[in-house]
Design a protein around this motif. Structure first.
Motif, PDB file in Angstrom:
ATOM      1  N   ALA A   2       0.984  -1.237  -0.044  1.00  0.00           N
ATOM      2  CA  ALA A   2       0.135   0.037   0.064  1.00  0.00           C
ATOM      3  C   ALA A   2       0.824   1.367   0.019  1.00  0.00           C
ATOM      4  O   ALA A   2       0.418   2.124  -0.454  1.00  0.00           O
ATOM      5  CB  ALA A   2      -1.047  -0.036   1.141  1.00  0.00           C
ATOM      6  N   LYS A 125      -8.660  -0.591  12.822  1.00  0.00           N
ATOM      7  CA  LYS A 125      -9.274  -1.754  12.928  1.00  0.00           C
ATOM      8  C   LYS A 125      -8.191  -3.021  13.175  1.00  0.00           C
ATOM      9  O   LYS A 125      -7.336  -3.104  12.502  1.00  0.00           O
ATOM     10  CB  LYS A 125     -10.424  -1.934  11.904  1.00  0.00           C
ATOM     11  N   LYS A 127      -7.674  -7.410  13.406  1.00  0.00           N
ATOM     12  CA  LYS A 127      -8.232  -8.666  13.213  1.00  0.00           C
ATOM     13  C   LYS A 127      -8.984  -9.264  14.477  1.00  0.00           C
ATOM     14  O   LYS A 127      -8.618  -8.751  15.235  1.00  0.00           O
ATOM     15  CB  LYS A 127      -7.203  -9.528  12.555  1.00  0.00           C
ATOM     16  N   HIS A 132      -3.231  -8.181  15.412  1.00  0.00           N
ATOM     17  CA  HIS A 132      -2.677  -7.695  14.084  1.00  0.00           C
ATOM     18  C   HIS A 132      -3.703  -6.705  13.421  1.00  0.00           C
ATOM     19  O   HIS A 132      -4.920  -6.879  13.639  1.00  0.00           O
ATOM     20  CB  HIS A 132      -2.517  -8.630  13.183  1.00  0.00           C
ATOM     21  N   SER A 134      -6.336  -5.080  10.663  1.00  0.00           N
ATOM     22  CA  SER A 134      -7.012  -5.507   9.507  1.00  0.00           C
ATOM     23  C   SER A 134      -6.232  -5.145   8.220  1.00  0.00           C
ATOM     24  O   SER A 134      -5.419  -4.351   8.200  1.00  0.00           O
ATOM     25  CB  SER A 134      -8.466  -5.066   9.475  1.00  0.00           C
ATOM     26  N   THR A 135      -6.758  -5.717   7.131  1.00  0.00           N
ATOM     27  CA  THR A 135      -6.391  -5.416   5.835  1.00  0.00           C
ATOM     28  C   THR A 135      -6.475  -4.197   5.664  1.00  0.00           C
ATOM     29  O   THR A 135      -5.777  -3.305   5.176  1.00  0.00           O
ATOM     30  CB  THR A 135      -6.928  -6.459   4.827  1.00  0.00           C
ATOM     31  N   GLU A 136      -7.859  -3.639   5.920  1.00  0.00           N
ATOM     32  CA  GLU A 136      -8.112  -2.144   5.536  1.00  0.00           C
ATOM     33  C   GLU A 136      -7.057  -1.515   6.361  1.00  0.00           C
ATOM     34  O   GLU A 136      -6.555  -0.095   5.917  1.00  0.00           O
ATOM     35  CB  GLU A 136      -9.467  -1.768   5.968  1.00  0.00           C
ATOM     36  N   GLU A 138      -3.975  -2.231   7.408  1.00  0.00           N
ATOM     37  CA  GLU A 138      -2.882  -1.898   6.996  1.00  0.00           C
ATOM     38  C   GLU A 138      -2.619  -1.040   5.659  1.00  0.00           C
ATOM     39  O   GLU A 138      -1.456  -0.463   5.389  1.00  0.00           O
ATOM     40  CB  GLU A 138      -2.295  -3.360   6.394  1.00  0.00           C
ATOM     41  N   VAL A 139      -3.595  -1.075   4.825  1.00  0.00           N
ATOM     42  CA  VAL A 139      -3.671  -0.143   3.606  1.00  0.00           C
ATOM     43  C   VAL A 139      -3.779   1.341   4.136  1.00  0.00           C
ATOM     44  O   VAL A 139      -2.878   2.062   3.590  1.00  0.00           O
ATOM     45  CB  VAL A 139      -5.177  -0.469   2.636  1.00  0.00           C
ATOM     46  N   GLU A 140      -4.402   1.698   5.071  1.00  0.00           N
ATOM     47  CA  GLU A 140      -4.422   2.940   5.550  1.00  0.00           C
ATOM     48  C   GLU A 140      -3.064   3.378   6.143  1.00  0.00           C
ATOM     49  O   GLU A 140      -2.654   4.411   5.985  1.00  0.00           O
ATOM     50  CB  GLU A 140      -5.545   3.150   6.730  1.00  0.00           C
TER      51      GLU A 140
END
Length: 158
Positions: A2, A125, A127, A132, A134-136, A138-140
């Motif tokens: 990202a 957010k 998981k 860890h 969340s994917t969202e 990590e992107v942020e």
């Protein structure tokens, strides 16, 4: 990814971005001190990335949850970390069970080095493991790192 995608989306003149992953989950900052196996492996990977004309323009450092569990680790965080940071992410998770979260976060935020930027991920957010991102999230974090990177011109580290 990202981070790289966000940088290129905003400034395509940068060209190719190579990422040199060195992460090892569950490690404390002491395990990354100068001369340690982790530190030496990180340097070896960085040197390999430089062999064909690459440049190191930033170090994206995301570490600290393991240091919130033991007081000695939390207290040593500041001195250990300041030796090689260039960009940073401040600890994201308060749910790992570490009672010294605030001490580690303060050490992270108090480090003042040239070209160091802290990106606070607290409250993002997690998981379902409550440790860890969340994917969202990590992107942020990647987007926030890209924003910090693009705010100023960084001369290569090596």
């Amino acid at each position: 990814m990202a981070f790289a995608n966000s940088v290129l989306k905003r400034d395509s003149s940068i060209g190719v971005i190579g990422l040199v992953p060195c992460a090892i989950g569950g490690t404390s900052i002491r395990q990354w001190s100068q001369g340690s196996d982790n530190y030496n492996r990180m340097l070896s990977r960085a040197r390999a990335a430089l062999r064909d004309g690459g440049q190191i323009r930033a170090i994206l450092w995301y570490q600290g949850e393991s240091d919130t569990v033991d007081l000695k680790d939390a207290e040593s965080y500041r001195g250990e970390r300041k030796s090689f940071s260039r960009y940073s992410v401040i600890l994201a998770s308060a749910d790992q069970g570490g009672e010294y979260l605030d001490k580690v976060r303060k050490a992270q935020m108090d480090i003042k080095l040239p070209n160091l930027r802290n990106i606070d991920a607290l409250g993002m957010k997690l998981k379902t493991d409550r440790v860890h991102l969340s994917t969202e999230a990590e992107v942020e974090v990647g987007k926030r790192l890209a924003d910090a990177f693009l705010q100023f011109t960084v001369s290569p580290l090596a």
